[in-house]
Design a protein around this motif. Structure first.
Motif, PDB file in Angstrom:
ATOM      1  N   ARG A 411      33.840  24.402 -17.894  1.00  0.00           N
ATOM      2  CA  ARG A 411      33.275  25.508 -18.943  1.00  0.00           C
ATOM      3  C   ARG A 411      33.369  24.968 -20.573  1.00  0.00           C
ATOM      4  N   ASP A 412      34.170  23.504 -20.610  1.00  0.00           N
ATOM      5  CA  ASP A 412      34.351  23.269 -22.026  1.00  0.00           C
ATOM      6  C   ASP A 412      34.186  21.760 -22.056  1.00  0.00           C
ATOM      7  N   SER A 413      33.321  21.448 -23.335  1.00  0.00           N
ATOM      8  CA  SER A 413      33.084  19.978 -23.235  1.00  0.00           C
ATOM      9  C   SER A 413      34.232  18.941 -23.264  1.00  0.00           C
ATOM     10  N   GLY A 414      35.220  19.571 -24.010  1.00  0.00           N
ATOM     11  CA  GLY A 414      36.518  18.621 -23.948  1.00  0.00           C
ATOM     12  C   GLY A 414      37.160  18.527 -22.782  1.00  0.00           C
ATOM     13  N   ALA A 415      37.026  19.559 -21.879  1.00  0.00           N
ATOM     14  CA  ALA A 415      37.994  19.687 -20.680  1.00  0.00           C
ATOM     15  C   ALA A 415      37.311  19.139 -19.396  1.00  0.00           C
ATOM     16  N   THR A 416      35.979  18.658 -19.547  1.00  0.00           N
ATOM     17  CA  THR A 416      35.135  18.423 -18.279  1.00  0.00           C
ATOM     18  C   THR A 416      35.710  17.257 -17.687  1.00  0.00           C
ATOM     19  N   ARG A 417      35.784  17.393 -16.370  1.00  0.00           N
ATOM     20  CA  ARG A 417      36.648  16.375 -15.500  1.00  0.00           C
ATOM     21  C   ARG A 417      35.453  15.826 -14.365  1.00  0.00           C
ATOM     22  N   ILE A 418      34.300  16.539 -14.337  1.00  0.00           N
ATOM     23  CA  ILE A 418      33.601  16.192 -13.278  1.00  0.00           C
ATOM     24  C   ILE A 418      32.033  16.065 -14.074  1.00  0.00           C
ATOM     25  N   GLY A 419      31.419  15.085 -13.901  1.00  0.00           N
ATOM     26  CA  GLY A 419      30.193  14.559 -14.507  1.00  0.00           C
ATOM     27  C   GLY A 419      28.978  15.117 -13.420  1.00  0.00           C
ATOM     28  N   TYR A 420      28.235  15.675 -13.861  1.00  0.00           N
ATOM     29  CA  TYR A 420      26.954  16.199 -12.752  1.00  0.00           C
ATOM     30  C   TYR A 420      25.716  15.803 -13.616  1.00  0.00           C
ATOM     31  N   LEU A 421      24.955  15.522 -12.401  1.00  0.00           N
ATOM     32  CA  LEU A 421      23.365  15.134 -12.430  1.00  0.00           C
ATOM     33  C   LEU A 421      22.621  16.042 -11.448  1.00  0.00           C
ATOM     34  N   PRO A 422      22.292  17.223 -11.978  1.00  0.00           N
ATOM     35  CA  PRO A 422      21.620  18.221 -11.126  1.00  0.00           C
ATOM     36  C   PRO A 422      20.169  17.682 -10.775  1.00  0.00           C
ATOM     37  N   ASP A 423      19.724  18.410  -9.878  1.00  0.00           N
ATOM     38  CA  ASP A 423      18.215  17.839  -9.311  1.00  0.00           C
ATOM     39  C   ASP A 423      17.320  18.041 -10.335  1.00  0.00           C
ATOM     40  N   GLU A 424      17.182  19.079 -10.967  1.00  0.00           N
ATOM     41  CA  GLU A 424      16.279  19.306 -12.112  1.00  0.00           C
ATOM     42  C   GLU A 424      17.306  19.217 -13.345  1.00  0.00           C
ATOM     43  N   PRO A 425      17.077  18.247 -14.164  1.00  0.00           N
ATOM     44  CA  PRO A 425      17.994  18.074 -15.404  1.00  0.00           C
ATOM     45  C   PRO A 425      17.653  19.041 -16.371  1.00  0.00           C
ATOM     46  N   LEU A 426      18.706  19.656 -17.360  1.00  0.00           N
ATOM     47  CA  LEU A 426      18.459  20.592 -18.289  1.00  0.00           C
ATOM     48  C   LEU A 426      19.055  19.926 -19.716  1.00  0.00           C
ATOM     49  N   LEU A 427      17.882  19.802 -20.173  1.00  0.00           N
ATOM     50  CA  LEU A 427      18.083  19.186 -21.782  1.00  0.00           C
ATOM     51  C   LEU A 427      17.660  20.422 -22.972  1.00  0.00           C
ATOM     52  N   VAL A 428      18.476  20.277 -23.871  1.00  0.00           N
ATOM     53  CA  VAL A 428      18.265  20.994 -24.979  1.00  0.00           C
ATOM     54  C   VAL A 428      17.664  20.561 -25.945  1.00  0.00           C
ATOM     55  N   ASP A 429      16.603  21.439 -26.753  1.00  0.00           N
ATOM     56  CA  ASP A 429      15.949  20.864 -27.928  1.00  0.00           C
ATOM     57  C   ASP A 429      16.632  20.246 -28.669  1.00  0.00           C
ATOM     58  N   GLY A 430      16.404  18.961 -29.111  1.00  0.00           N
ATOM     59  CA  GLY A 430      17.300  18.106 -29.984  1.00  0.00           C
ATOM     60  C   GLY A 430      16.656  16.344 -29.477  1.00  0.00           C
ATOM     61  N   THR A 431      17.832  15.729 -30.129  1.00  0.00           N
ATOM     62  CA  THR A 431      17.408  14.311 -29.667  1.00  0.00           C
ATOM     63  C   THR A 431      18.003  13.780 -28.076  1.00  0.00           C
TER      64      THR A 431
END
Length: 605
Positions: A411-431
């Motif tokens: 739940r925090d970008s600094g503490a993430t230890r698992i990389g995850y590629l979901p079936d439907e990728p979630l992207l946020v408006d940006g570059t």
């Protein structure tokens, strides 16, 4: 950055947000600001007595004596009182506006961040954010003022009683009548308002669906059906709004009639008392002003009851929010982290489903192990991958990483230890760059390094502006394979020790598949744990262990070596079976073998 600093300057006396990690403490800060505004309202209402007192003195002193000096002094005192009252009103409005802005900025941020960390559902999170907006708009809007002025009405009633007891009684009756009308507004429209609000939300959801998928809905022939469903839900909210408007208009008209009737009554009573020499004409004018001031907040209260009730419901919802989720501090674990995943009796119910997507799934994955999740469509591969990645919280059972729930690590970008590629990728408006580095301050080099590591660098470089290409809302500006490339690079940007991939082969051509396999073999060589949900035999071949799912449960577990031995044995049996098959005229045994072998392999699969 400037906006944040400016906002901090606006609220210099408010407690630091970092030390208030509960919604209750934040709401307490808001209540403190509201209490200050209420005290200012008291001074404002006291200063409002200047006008009737001025009128009374003019008729009682200035006119009989004909003293210009007295008139000038009274006018000066009244002008000072009016100016002071105006300044106090400005201060009160600024306090309310700043309190609303503080709630909007800090409480909204807390609700969103804590909701994401606590793995709240999207509907609950939207309701919480809507509650913040409802509470903020009421606090900063004009609807709050009648509730601040209402408690000071007794001041004017006491002044009316001092002028004459009968005038005081008339004031009490008038105020009581308007108060009853306010209660009618609250009781007669509450349920209708709630139903109308729910119908309005459903209508907005349909409208949002139709507008966000306009081209696709039209191409699929859904235009008429979607419009009909939206019209149906919209008619429900229109009907509810109309019912509320009918009752509200009746109640408002009744309240206005009571106010106007009370003013006529005070003039009539005052005139009768003047005729009987019980009061002077100055008392008549002063009592009319005092009664109008006493009735004003109550008449406004009739129209403010509706937003006040909504704000009260929002306040109770926000007050009941859980405390801040305590995130796992990776620095505390240091090098002692084992990266060991353990699932015990995991059961997952998807929203709106009575049959569980996963049933009593237990699985252990050792550090550096490569596991393939295979099975037919609907077997639960994607759900199990999401549970391992912390994207789905089990309905029962546990999914733990080194003894702690997986979703707390995630739940925090600094503490993430698992990389995850979901079936439907979630992207946020940006570059592309911003999405890969998760909107942190990491440089473009970090994004490119992640793209190289994931084997998608060339594909991302070929975008119109490379890593600075805008992905659009939801990634709509990119194709599916491009979106998945960005999501895969994002999954590895923090160099995770565990990588979960759901159908990573989707949308890839031959060259893309080779790059993916090369990247996965590189991760495997680096000791990264790989969990791949797939049906592609080329990815299954990379795995050390194969977990076969069926009907939401683990049907079988095999090692890759055992699987290869079974495949070789099956191939040998296939070749032996082909040799004894009768050969039709004109068809060689080699041709028959090449024709039947894929079919037999398909049967085994």
């Amino acid at each position: 950055m400037g906006r944040v600093c400016a906002a901090a300057g606006v609220y210099p006396r408010l407690e630091g947000v970092a030390s208030m990690r509960t919604s209750r403490r934040m709401l307490k800060q808001a209540r403190t600001a509201l209490l200050k505004a209420f005290v200012f309202s008291g001074f404002i209402n006291v200063l409002m007595l200047a006008t009737p007192l001025f009128t009374l003195q003019v008729f009682e002193t200035v006119v009989p004596l004909g003293s210009i000096e007295t008139l000038a002094i009274l006018s000066l005192i009244t002008a000072v009182a009016i100016i002071a009252m105006a300044l106090l009103e400005i201060v009160r409005d600024l306090i309310l506006s700043r309190a609303g802005g503080w709630v909007d900025e800090h409480l909204s941020a807390f609700v969103l961040e804590n909701g994401l960390r606590a793995a709240q559902s999207g509907s609950e999170l939207r309701q919480d954010l809507r509650a913040v907006e409802t509470f903020r708009s009421f606090v900063a809007g004009p609807g709050m003022v009648p509730f601040f002025d209402g408690p000071w009405v007794p001041i004017f009633l006491v002044a009316l009683a001092l002028l004459h007891p009968l005038i005081g009684v008339l004031g009490i009756v008038s105020v009581g009548g308007l108060f009853v009308v306010s209660l009618m507004q609250a009781t007669l429209t509450e349920s209708l308002q709630q139903e109308s609000q729910e119908a309005r939300e459903r209508s907005a959801q349909w409208w949002g669906f139709a507008t966000s998928n306009a081209l696709l809905a039209g191409a699929l022939g859904l235009s008429r059906g979607v419009a009909a469903r939206w019209r149906q839900s919209n008619l429900v909210q229109i009907s509810g709004s109309y019912s509320v408007a009918k009752r509200t208009s009746f109640i408002k008209a009744l309240g206005r009639a009571i106010r106007i009737g009370s003013q006529i009554a005070v003039y009539a009573l005052g005139a009768w008392l003047v005729i009987n020499d019980q009061v002077t004409p100055g008392v008549l004018v002063a009592s009319a002003i005092l009664l109008a001031r006493a009735l004003a907040p109550l008449e406004q209260l009739v129209g403010a009851i509706k937003p006040a009730m909504a704000a009260w419901r929002a306040y109770r919802r926000l007050k009941a929010l859980p405390d801040a989720v305590r995130l796992v501090d990776v620095g505390d674990s240091g090098d002692s982290a084992e990266d060991r995943l353990k699932l015990r009796d995991v059961v997952v119910y998807l929203p709106g489903r009575r049959v569980p997507a996963l049933r009593n799934v237990s699985l252990e994955i050792a550090p550096g192990e490569c596991v393939a999740l295979v099975g037919p469509n609907g077997a639960g591969k994607s759900t199990l991958a999401a549970v391992i990645a912390g994207a789905v919280v089990p309905s029962s059972g546990s999914a733990e990483l080194d003894g702690l729930p997986v979703h707390l690590w995630q739940r925090d970008s600094g503490a993430t230890r698992i990389g995850y590629l979901p079936d439907e990728p979630l992207l946020v408006d940006g570059t592309v760059h911003e999405n890969i580095v998760r909107f942190s301050d990491h440089s473009l080099i970090s994004a490119a390094r992640a793209g190289i590591k994931a084997g998608v660098h060339q594909r991302l470089q070929e975008l119109p502006n490379g890593y600075e290409t805008e992905v659009g809302f939801g990634g709509r500006a990119l194709s599916l394979s491009e979106r998945r490339a960005v999501a895969l690079a994002r999954a590895v940007v923090v160099m995770p020790r565990i990588l979960v991939l759901d159908e990573p082969e989707a949308g890839l051509d031959g060259a893309g598949m080779r790059e993916l396999i090369r990247a996965l073999e590189g991760f495997k060589a680096d000791g990264v744990s790989l969990i791949v949900a797939t049906q592609d035999p080329r990815l299954v071949a990379i795995a050390n262990r194969i977990v076969v799912l069926a009907g939401g449960t683990i049907a079988k577990e095999t090692s890759s070596d055992e699987r290869r031995r079974l495949d070789r044995r099956a191939d040998a049996q296939t070749q032996a079976s082909v040799k004894i098959l009768p050969t039709a005229p004109g068809i060689g045994s080699q041709a028959a073998g090449s024709t039947m072998q894929p079919l037999l392999k398909g049967c085994r699969a």
